[in-house]
Design a protein around this motif. Sequence first.
Motif, PDB file in Angstrom:
ATOM      1  N   PRO A 135       0.822  -1.221   0.000  1.00 50.13           N
ATOM      2  CA  PRO A 135       0.000   0.000   0.000  1.00 50.13           C
ATOM      3  C   PRO A 135       0.851   1.263   0.000  1.00 50.13           C
ATOM      4  O   PRO A 135       0.514   2.241  -0.672  1.00 50.13           O
ATOM      5  CB  PRO A 135      -0.811  -0.128   1.290  1.00 50.13           C
ATOM      6  N   ALA A 136       1.987   1.217   0.724  1.00 49.33           N
ATOM      7  CA  ALA A 136       2.843   2.405   0.766  1.00 49.33           C
ATOM      8  C   ALA A 136       3.426   2.710  -0.614  1.00 49.33           C
ATOM      9  O   ALA A 136       3.423   3.855  -1.068  1.00 49.33           O
ATOM     10  CB  ALA A 136       3.957   2.192   1.781  1.00 49.33           C
ATOM     11  N   ASP A 199     -13.953   4.907   0.287  1.00 54.75           N
ATOM     12  CA  ASP A 199     -12.643   4.264   0.358  1.00 54.75           C
ATOM     13  C   ASP A 199     -11.957   4.519   1.697  1.00 54.75           C
ATOM     14  O   ASP A 199     -10.894   3.976   1.958  1.00 54.75           O
ATOM     15  CB  ASP A 199     -11.783   4.823  -0.793  1.00 54.75           C
ATOM     16  N   ARG A 200     -12.578   5.361   2.553  1.00 54.13           N
ATOM     17  CA  ARG A 200     -11.896   5.725   3.798  1.00 54.13           C
ATOM     18  C   ARG A 200     -12.174   4.720   4.888  1.00 54.13           C
ATOM     19  O   ARG A 200     -13.213   4.063   4.894  1.00 54.13           O
ATOM     20  CB  ARG A 200     -12.387   7.092   4.251  1.00 54.13           C
ATOM     21  N   PHE A 259     -11.537  -0.496  -0.655  1.00 57.91           N
ATOM     22  CA  PHE A 259     -10.517  -0.969   0.300  1.00 57.91           C
ATOM     23  C   PHE A 259     -10.744  -0.493   1.720  1.00 57.91           C
ATOM     24  O   PHE A 259     -10.584  -1.223   2.663  1.00 57.91           O
ATOM     25  CB  PHE A 259      -9.132  -0.486  -0.147  1.00 57.91           C
ATOM     26  N   ARG A 260     -11.049   0.754   1.867  1.00 58.43           N
ATOM     27  CA  ARG A 260     -11.141   1.391   3.194  1.00 58.43           C
ATOM     28  C   ARG A 260      -9.809   1.237   3.954  1.00 58.43           C
ATOM     29  O   ARG A 260      -9.729   0.583   4.994  1.00 58.43           O
ATOM     30  CB  ARG A 260     -12.312   0.802   3.982  1.00 58.43           C
ATOM     31  N   PHE A 261      -8.741   1.786   3.330  1.00 61.73           N
ATOM     32  CA  PHE A 261      -7.397   1.702   3.932  1.00 61.73           C
ATOM     33  C   PHE A 261      -7.350   2.374   5.301  1.00 61.73           C
ATOM     34  O   PHE A 261      -7.943   3.439   5.493  1.00 61.73           O
ATOM     35  CB  PHE A 261      -6.381   2.430   3.041  1.00 61.73           C
ATOM     36  N   LYS A 262      -6.608   1.743   6.217  1.00 62.67           N
ATOM     37  CA  LYS A 262      -6.316   2.391   7.505  1.00 62.67           C
ATOM     38  C   LYS A 262      -4.873   2.915   7.444  1.00 62.67           C
ATOM     39  O   LYS A 262      -4.084   2.461   6.616  1.00 62.67           O
ATOM     40  CB  LYS A 262      -6.431   1.370   8.647  1.00 62.67           C
ATOM     41  N   GLN A 267       2.184   1.154   6.822  1.00 64.38           N
ATOM     42  CA  GLN A 267       3.422   1.045   7.590  1.00 64.38           C
ATOM     43  C   GLN A 267       4.386   0.006   7.017  1.00 64.38           C
ATOM     44  O   GLN A 267       5.563   0.267   6.839  1.00 64.38           O
ATOM     45  CB  GLN A 267       3.118   0.707   9.063  1.00 64.38           C
ATOM     46  N   ASP A 268       3.860  -1.193   6.724  1.00 62.50           N
ATOM     47  CA  ASP A 268       4.743  -2.296   6.332  1.00 62.50           C
ATOM     48  C   ASP A 268       5.000  -2.265   4.822  1.00 62.50           C
ATOM     49  O   ASP A 268       4.114  -2.562   4.032  1.00 62.50           O
ATOM     50  CB  ASP A 268       4.086  -3.624   6.730  1.00 62.50           C
TER      51      ASP A 268
END
Lengths: 862, 118
Positions: A135-136, A199-200, A259-262, A267-268
Amino acid sequence: MNYYRLLLHLYPSSFRMQYGDEMSAIFALKLQQSSGFASRYGLWLSTFIEVFGNAAALHWEIARRDLYYSARSLLRSPGFAATAVLLVTIGIGANVAIFTLADFVLVRPLPFPEPERLMKVWEKHPGYSMMELSPASYRDAKTANTSFASLAAYDEFNSMNLVGEGEPRRIDGISVTANLFPTLKKPALIGRYFHEEDDRAGAPGTVVLSYALWQTQFGGDRNVLGKAVSLDNQPYTVIGVMPPDFRFPTRETQFWIPFRFKEDDYQDRNNNYLVGIGRLKPGVSLAQARSELLLIAARLRKQYPKENESVDLSVIALRDELSPQSRLLLKGLCGAALCVLIIACANLANLLLARSLARQRELSIRLSLGANRRMLLRHILSESLLLGLAGGASATAVAVATLPLLGRLVPDGLPIQKVPPVDLQMLLFALGLTLITVIAFGVAPAMRASRNAGLSGLRVGVRTGGSGSHRARAALVIVEVMASVVLLVSSGLLIRALWKVQSTEPGFRTDNILAVRTELPFPKYDEVSLRGQFYSKVLADIRRQPGVTDAAYITALPMTWGGGIWAVLVDGTSQLRAEGHVASMRFVTPGLFSTLGIPLTLGRDVSETDTAERPYVAVVSESFVRRYWPNRQPIGQHFNFALHDREVVGVVGDVRVRGLERASEPQVYLSYKQVSDGWFEGYAPKDLVIHSSQPPEQLLPAIRQIIQSADPEQPISTVRTMTDIVAGETESRSLQMRVLVVFTAVAILLAGLGIYGLLSFAVAMRHQEFGIRMALGAGHGAIFKMVLGQGAALAVAGLLPGLAAAYLAARLLQSLLAGVRPADGLTFMAAAAVCLITALLGTLVPALRAVRADPAAVMRAE
Amino acid sequence: MADDRIPSLLPLQPTTLHILLSLTDEDRHGYAIILEVARRTQGELKLSAGTLYRSIQRMLEAGMVIETRTRPAPEMDDERRRYYRITPFGRAVAEAEAARLRDLLKMARLCGVAPRTT
């Protein structure tokens, strides 16, 4: 006036010669009578229209008459007509089917607006040219690039349990970023697709349905919008339905959720699961996008030297994502189809030549009765055209009927339907190919026939067909032999390759093993102990079934999922994933190795007592041991894997995780209990394997009941036998081989018939010569040998260049040969033998016929 | 023999019938036929050269007309011209077509869609 004469050339020449002078005289008179610009202009205009109309009508009348006569003359020789139509059917049919398939898979634009601007974006690691994005990485690439109008991402693995509408079902869908649909530029059929707010993190669940799911599960109800459904026990609201031709990323995809990324997800940088898909801005080339992303990757390497070491970004056109093997498979078939066409056409040309030679007398009579050469030529050509059109029509029918059978050669990974459609493009291709064939192979015999027909043809006993004609026909037969040798060798090599792949040991037992997929939904099964209860109950009940010897659960069976690769750290030193220190990770229940027959060579299996409270253990494969502790006792060694230190307690044989033809990473098996709640949920065991002493399919009703009683909401998604899973590995390869074998059989048969036809004709023409030779003392043996020698000469003349061409073809096919050498002696010898035997069979009958020439009868006739 | 072929030729195309009619009183060459047809139809039907010779070709093949060798006096003649003559078969075809049209007209009268005066 001269212009009018020029205009008259639009008429058929016979008409022009007959009436041209008078027509010109009439036109001249009319021209004299008309005065003034307007009336002259009017005369010319009406003349133009009149000439065009009448000329077209006259040409059509002539063509209709020619076709009528040709049809009648063809019906008088039905054997010839049927053979010719059959040849065209074989040649054109094979090509229409295969080229339609190849065009559909390799060439045709994908079903999205401006598909050439759609690109996939991957991370590139040493040893992995196409690794999913973290994701990053996705966020960084998306914000930093200027090449893409939009860059979206999706997660390929996301099947969920759909509950609420009918029986619980496991359906495949994907999580996507909100901008995926705008990137693909495909509007929803009804409703809308996602907004950025969907998406949030924490946004209410929304889902877009595929047309198929809408039809099957919701009955195509337009009021579905706003309806609440439960996916893996989470509430979702249906907000849209996509059109039927929208299949993304594959035709199996049934729904799309955001997705609703957190914030945690970013981070990873080593957690790679996103596939990037972008649409290039107008005017930006693939190369520009590629070099821009390389720059971004370089910057990220500087920024995150530890996580991003050796990580690059790559861009590949969506269309080009097909594996080189799939491409080659189809190209190989195209080549084979062309060979069949060449052979069929050579036979057709030979057949037409033979007919024109045999008809020389008839044509000469028609000439002497007043027909002109042009009429004869037209007549013969229209005969070829009729044969071609009849053959083309039946070829198209054959192609349409066989296309669904070839659907398995359409790779699953493309966003297109399973079976190529029958459309105008295909029909035009068939028509074009037919016309080319007719013109290329019908014109020469027609010219020759109309040229040769003359008064000499009327003489009784004239021997038709000069040496030139025989040479042309012999050349055609040699070409046929050549093309069939190429096909013989290619299919021979591919058969050997298939055998070789099929005899590869997968590393596990396949007989009497049933694989049932039950994917547990999250967050319902977040707790490891809950999952444990489910597995224990299911496995205990199944082991009690009569005939069952053992059963177990595993993350994913070999050959069903190649992913799940994790970095390995041994001896505390940081072993980078970049250097290929990786292994495939699977969580298993005890009993997996005995169920699948994977040999336990050292130590023990994981056990029910290997819980999170006990030291973390691992069972590793022999290749893992060879890599890290080549000369040491592996049991008791420690390594860091999946966020924990693990102790090796057992060593098992290697299995082919990535399939029979690809190299696999070493394997690590972990106890399904040694994982923290909420972690590694994608790795939670979902494949139930059962070994039984009876055909395991019989157990299915009992298995359904057992799963229902363990969790009434839990569906079974797929049921397969292990034998089917392994056979699936070679499915497209064996289909390709079967098609090729059919082509080869047809080709060699046609080549044999070609030799037979040519020699039969030659023997019939030389009947007198043989009779005279025998009268002068030649023995039967000598005549027999002479004809046989002719056949052998034809075969060898085709065989030698054929073998050379076959070697070149085999070199091109090398990556499909699974290690069989392109110059495999056995295959080449077998091909040569089959070719020579066919030639011999084709020669035998004409040779025997030659021997039967009666010298006395021949001498009397002379 | 000839009569057997007539039904298959009917109904005649109007052009064909007009050409046959124009040849009933004398042999004519192409341009003369065009003029005669125009005269008989008061300029209603102006045949183009292409249409005329397409019809002539068909009529020659069917045997309704023949090309005649008798030509007018040299000072009246143009050597490019071909002269056509109606054959007895052509006449029979024209008669059959006329009879067909007469029957049609009779029927139309009975139905009151054509005037009864002749």
